[in-house]
Write a protein that holds these residues in place. Structure first.
Motif, PDB file in Angstrom:
ATOM      1  N   ALA A   8     117.475   2.102 -36.127  1.00 23.42           N
ATOM      2  CA  ALA A   8     118.529   1.607 -37.028  1.00 23.42           C
ATOM      3  C   ALA A   8     119.929   1.974 -36.543  1.00 23.42           C
ATOM      4  O   ALA A   8     120.854   1.155 -36.616  1.00 23.42           O
ATOM      5  CB  ALA A   8     118.297   2.155 -38.439  1.00 23.42           C
ATOM      6  N   TYR A  57     123.145  -0.418 -35.798  1.00 20.23           N
ATOM      7  CA  TYR A  57     124.443  -0.187 -36.450  1.00 20.23           C
ATOM      8  C   TYR A  57     125.564  -0.121 -35.405  1.00 20.23           C
ATOM      9  O   TYR A  57     126.618  -0.769 -35.554  1.00 20.23           O
ATOM     10  CB  TYR A  57     124.405   1.103 -37.276  1.00 20.23           C
ATOM     11  CG  TYR A  57     125.785   1.630 -37.593  1.00 20.23           C
ATOM     12  CD1 TYR A  57     126.629   0.948 -38.467  1.00 20.23           C
ATOM     13  CD2 TYR A  57     126.267   2.782 -36.983  1.00 20.23           C
ATOM     14  CE1 TYR A  57     127.916   1.400 -38.736  1.00 20.23           C
ATOM     15  CE2 TYR A  57     127.545   3.249 -37.245  1.00 20.23           C
ATOM     16  CZ  TYR A  57     128.372   2.560 -38.115  1.00 20.23           C
ATOM     17  OH  TYR A  57     129.641   3.005 -38.369  1.00 20.23           O
ATOM     18  N   ASP A  64     122.659  -6.343 -40.213  1.00 18.50           N
ATOM     19  CA  ASP A  64     121.507  -6.758 -41.034  1.00 18.50           C
ATOM     20  C   ASP A  64     120.210  -6.171 -40.492  1.00 18.50           C
ATOM     21  O   ASP A  64     119.346  -5.735 -41.255  1.00 18.50           O
ATOM     22  CB  ASP A  64     121.404  -8.290 -41.077  1.00 18.50           C
ATOM     23  CG  ASP A  64     122.370  -8.911 -42.090  1.00 18.50           C
ATOM     24  OD1 ASP A  64     122.796  -8.184 -43.010  1.00 18.50           O
ATOM     25  OD2 ASP A  64     122.687 -10.105 -41.951  1.00 18.50           O
ATOM     26  N   LEU A  81     119.916  -2.620 -41.465  1.00 20.93           N
ATOM     27  CA  LEU A  81     119.526  -2.501 -42.877  1.00 20.93           C
ATOM     28  C   LEU A  81     118.073  -2.932 -43.109  1.00 20.93           C
ATOM     29  O   LEU A  81     117.413  -2.422 -44.019  1.00 20.93           O
ATOM     30  CB  LEU A  81     120.488  -3.300 -43.756  1.00 20.93           C
ATOM     31  CG  LEU A  81     121.907  -2.712 -43.809  1.00 20.93           C
ATOM     32  CD1 LEU A  81     122.905  -3.736 -44.323  1.00 20.93           C
ATOM     33  CD2 LEU A  81     121.940  -1.449 -44.673  1.00 20.93           C
ATOM     34  N   ASP A  82     117.574  -3.835 -42.277  1.00 21.91           N
ATOM     35  CA  ASP A  82     116.148  -4.205 -42.361  1.00 21.91           C
ATOM     36  C   ASP A  82     115.268  -3.005 -42.027  1.00 21.91           C
ATOM     37  O   ASP A  82     114.246  -2.769 -42.664  1.00 21.91           O
ATOM     38  CB  ASP A  82     115.816  -5.346 -41.380  1.00 21.91           C
ATOM     39  CG  ASP A  82     116.342  -6.694 -41.877  1.00 21.91           C
ATOM     40  OD1 ASP A  82     116.677  -6.789 -43.079  1.00 21.91           O
ATOM     41  OD2 ASP A  82     116.434  -7.632 -41.065  1.00 21.91           O
ATOM     42  N   GLN A 141     116.330   0.245 -42.009  1.00 19.64           N
ATOM     43  CA  GLN A 141     116.624   1.369 -42.915  1.00 19.64           C
ATOM     44  C   GLN A 141     117.538   0.859 -44.036  1.00 19.64           C
ATOM     45  O   GLN A 141     118.755   0.779 -43.886  1.00 19.64           O
ATOM     46  CB  GLN A 141     117.296   2.504 -42.124  1.00 19.64           C
ATOM     47  CG  GLN A 141     117.509   3.765 -42.948  1.00 19.64           C
ATOM     48  CD  GLN A 141     118.286   4.818 -42.176  1.00 19.64           C
ATOM     49  OE1 GLN A 141     118.212   4.888 -40.950  1.00 19.64           O
ATOM     50  NE2 GLN A 141     119.046   5.638 -42.882  1.00 19.64           N
ATOM     51  N   ALA A 142     116.912   0.528 -45.148  1.00 22.23           N
ATOM     52  CA  ALA A 142     117.648  -0.121 -46.252  1.00 22.23           C
ATOM     53  C   ALA A 142     118.799   0.726 -46.789  1.00 22.23           C
ATOM     54  O   ALA A 142     119.780   0.188 -47.294  1.00 22.23           O
ATOM     55  CB  ALA A 142     116.668  -0.457 -47.381  1.00 22.23           C
ATOM     56  N   ASP A 143     118.686   2.051 -46.659  1.00 17.98           N
ATOM     57  CA  ASP A 143     119.744   2.921 -47.208  1.00 17.98           C
ATOM     58  C   ASP A 143     120.721   3.396 -46.123  1.00 17.98           C
ATOM     59  O   ASP A 143     121.342   4.446 -46.252  1.00 17.98           O
ATOM     60  CB  ASP A 143     119.113   4.134 -47.915  1.00 17.98           C
ATOM     61  CG  ASP A 143     118.331   5.028 -46.968  1.00 17.98           C
ATOM     62  OD1 ASP A 143     118.067   4.597 -45.825  1.00 17.98           O
ATOM     63  OD2 ASP A 143     117.981   6.160 -47.368  1.00 17.98           O
ATOM     64  N   HIS A 144     120.856   2.613 -45.043  1.00 18.79           N
ATOM     65  CA  HIS A 144     121.796   2.975 -43.965  1.00 18.79           C
ATOM     66  C   HIS A 144     123.219   2.726 -44.471  1.00 18.79           C
ATOM     67  O   HIS A 144     123.739   1.623 -44.395  1.00 18.79           O
ATOM     68  CB  HIS A 144     121.505   2.149 -42.704  1.00 18.79           C
ATOM     69  CG  HIS A 144     122.058   2.760 -41.448  1.00 18.79           C
ATOM     70  ND1 HIS A 144     123.409   2.942 -41.249  1.00 18.79           N
ATOM     71  CD2 HIS A 144     121.446   3.260 -40.338  1.00 18.79           C
ATOM     72  CE1 HIS A 144     123.601   3.499 -40.072  1.00 18.79           C
ATOM     73  NE2 HIS A 144     122.421   3.709 -39.497  1.00 18.79           N
ATOM     74  N   ALA A 169     125.944   1.203 -42.093  1.00 15.61           N
ATOM     75  CA  ALA A 169     125.730  -0.228 -41.817  1.00 15.61           C
ATOM     76  C   ALA A 169     126.130  -1.068 -43.032  1.00 15.61           C
ATOM     77  O   ALA A 169     126.774  -2.123 -42.894  1.00 15.61           O
ATOM     78  CB  ALA A 169     124.266  -0.478 -41.444  1.00 15.61           C
ATOM     79  N   ALA A 170     125.755  -0.594 -44.215  1.00 17.47           N
ATOM     80  CA  ALA A 170     126.100  -1.329 -45.445  1.00 17.47           C
ATOM     81  C   ALA A 170     127.615  -1.407 -45.618  1.00 17.47           C
ATOM     82  O   ALA A 170     128.157  -2.471 -45.964  1.00 17.47           O
ATOM     83  CB  ALA A 170     125.461  -0.643 -46.653  1.00 17.47           C
ATOM     84  N   LYS A 223     129.151  -3.780 -42.985  1.00 16.01           N
ATOM     85  CA  LYS A 223     128.859  -5.185 -43.340  1.00 16.01           C
ATOM     86  C   LYS A 223     129.779  -5.648 -44.467  1.00 16.01           C
ATOM     87  O   LYS A 223     130.285  -6.789 -44.450  1.00 16.01           O
ATOM     88  CB  LYS A 223     127.389  -5.331 -43.723  1.00 16.01           C
ATOM     89  CG  LYS A 223     127.004  -6.792 -43.973  1.00 16.01           C
ATOM     90  CD  LYS A 223     125.582  -6.936 -44.468  1.00 16.01           C
ATOM     91  CE  LYS A 223     125.330  -8.400 -44.849  1.00 16.01           C
ATOM     92  NZ  LYS A 223     124.019  -8.611 -45.441  1.00 16.01           N
TER      93      LYS A 223
END
Length: 217
Positions: A171, A175, A195, A198-199, A201-204, A207-208, A211
């Protein structure tokens, strides 16, 4: 006659630590001057988190044979785990002087220099680690970070691309690719990479956040 050192190494590689300790212990009893057996015993202790005990065995190895580079390498690893960065650096450098020359030692010396916030000095060590072991995704990732830190964004992008080729679950590499493409004003590619981070590691959070910035502008 069984080779206790070879047997112990096999057990260590299989994660059978008690059996490995027994084999190396027998080797030490039979050949108390064999420095390699003390190093091997120290490696097992280090693997199971008995760091202070491991130090004693590496030091005992050096008392038997002061040219034992692998004992210095073992000490470097233990001191790194204990966050004693100066001692770690000294022993890794001594290990190199005494002939340890594989990718792992270059990687560990690079990681130690990062603790001193010296990525520019760490960069050639990561580069050498990757040259010696091209499949080492973590060494390549750190090399990419050091390149990016020096403003070498295109070169860093190449390295991060190679990381995710060999490890599709990395991840942080996705990033950093996102950030690198954003720097190169390739917004679509940047969002695609974020994306992917985040796929994996959803809680990154980074990256969030990146984005969010890119999609709001």
């Amino acid at each position: 006659m069984k080779d206790n050192n070879a047997l112990g190494i096999q057990y260590l590689q299989e994660g059978k630590y008690e059996e490995a300790l027994a084999a190396f212990s027998e080797e030490i009893e039979q050949n108390p001057e064999n420095a390699v057996a003390y190093v091997n015993f120290g490696n097992v202790l280090s693997a199971v988190g008995e760091l202070e005990k491991a130090i004693k065995f590496f030091e005992r190895a050096l008392s038997k044979d002061e040219s034992m580079g692998t004992a210095h390498y073992g000490l470097g690893n233990v001191y790194y785990q204990l966050e004693k960065w100066h001692e770690a650096k000294d022993h890794f450098e001594l290990a190199m002087k005494k002939g340890v020359n594989d990718s792992d030692i270059y990687f560990m010396l690079g990681m130690t220099l990062l603790q001193f916030e010296q990525p520019k000095l760490a960069l050639p060590y990561f580069q050498r680690a990757v040259e010696l072991k091209p499949e080492d995704a973590e060494a390549r990732f750190q090399y990419g970070l050091c390149l990016a830190g020096q403003g070498l964004i295109k070169e860093a992008t190449t390295e991060f691309e190679l990381v995710v080729e060999s490890d599709e679950e990395h991840a942080d590499a996705y990033y950093n690719l996102g950030v690198a493409y954003a720097y190169q004003e390739n917004r679509d590619k940047a969002i695609e990479m974020l994306d992917k981070a985040l796929d994996v590691q959803a809680d990154h959070m980074l990256a969030a956040h990146a984005k969010k910035i890119l999609t709001e502008n």
